[in-house]
Design an enzyme around this catalytic site. Sequence first.
Site: not given
Length: 512
Positions: A55, A82, A170, A172, A229, A368
Amino acid sequence: MSFQKVLVLDFGGQYNQLIARRVRDHKVYAEIKNYETPIEEIKAENYCGIIFTGGPNSVYDMASPHYSKEILELGIPVLGICYGCQLIAWMCGGQVSSCEKSEYGKIEVTCTERSSLLFENVPETSTVWMSHTDYISAVPEGFKITSHSDDCPCASMENSQKKIYAVQFHPEVTHSEYGDVILKNFLYNICGCKGDWVMDDFIENTVAKLKAQIGDQKVILGLSGGVDSSVAAGLLSRAVGKQLTCVFVDQGLMRKDEGDFVEETFTKLFDMNFVRVNCQKEFITKLKGVTDPEQKRKIIGTEFYKVFWDKIREEADGGFFAQGTIYPDCIESGKGDADTIKTHHNKVKMPENITFEGIIEPLSELFKDEVRKVGEKLGIPHELVWRQPFPGPGLGVRIIGEITEEKVRILQEADAVFRDEIAKAGIEDTLSQFFAVLPDVKTVGVMGDHRTYDHLIAIRAVTTDNFMTADWARIPYDVLARISNRITNEVDHVNRVVYDITSKPPGTVEWE
Ligand code: XMP
């Protein structure tokens, strides 16, 4: 649901979705909740682990997000990242101070506790991604430092008895060399995860949530025929069937036969009301005589949304409005900077005179490639699930100069040949995007014994990871030869084909 879950408690960091995604990559379901989520809600969920995110704040600023210390007493393993790391130190009575020298970027850390379960299979020194201006200057009682860097005396700490772990870096992000191993260690060594989550569970879970949320109301979705969509439509159809209406606006600037393919897919394979608005003629009329690229884009965009919202208003029956927004759209729109492309296309602005029960974005936490996996599981055709990016204004930005019906036909046919040859050559997967362009250029040629003066087709194929930069693809010469041969033979009024060998920058992917 029978699978284990990890909670990602969001303190406002920029990589929160990425953390959840990395956890899911390890076959453990992760859900993100805001730091204001009441502790009772967290207790009720039976999480097997909790991750505090990063954050932008300082923990010693009382206005910053904090959490009740009770969360560390639940017996659930916790990993702080973090800001989350500093928060744990602060909550447990340690000291957090401002760094003399902030650490940003790739930093080497040394792991000093070789028996730490979090650092199993991580070498003594490795590169991690740091981004902080505060640091832990005194670790809380019961904690020991497990790694450090040159400028940061506590790059990670743990209280293994209480199963509380914290890393200043981090794990990730891919720049952290062993970040993925560290996350895996937390999940499997510390939380005891079994890896029991698969994409089917996401579908089952989301369908159940959608059913509960929608009840017996109606939902309306704008279907563009793009991946996102389409997958949202597939999920909603599975959840509420005919309560779903999909509105598909065909403005005549899609690729050859694409409109029919979308209609066939969603009317035959899925249970829903499918409404196709055919406004090809109206678009061509509006675009008559317009040659300026920006003006063309503007007309196509304005006209599209006018037709779209008119139809939505006509078809909507109270209820909900659904969109195929995926996670990267949320970040791009949130930035409010140059990326109006996505804001415009995927996170549409609602007109003021239309209200809904609420907005539904069933894919908003997915990336995605995860959306594609869901699409495949739902049985959406490969062609739609793996569809390459296609600009909102469609072929309108690939026909230079005035757009006419004849030019649309020429471009659609040339593009279809190009796609067919790429598929036959089996190199589709090596290209990020490829398409034909119709420049407003005629050149002299010879066909049989006759002089011709006809259109030029340009073909464009690029490779890229992110579309911010791109390289032109090295398509083999023999494939280019077949493409050129077929286009000039099969597409009326084309006598020349050129290959665009410009990278981005200085060129863009599209020509307009
Ligand atoms: P450029 O041409 O900017 O394209 O290098 C980068 C990527 O964005 C796509 N693109 C668009 N997508 N609406 C969209 O949704 C648009 O107006 C638009 N213009 C370009 C382009 O196809 C490429 O993938």
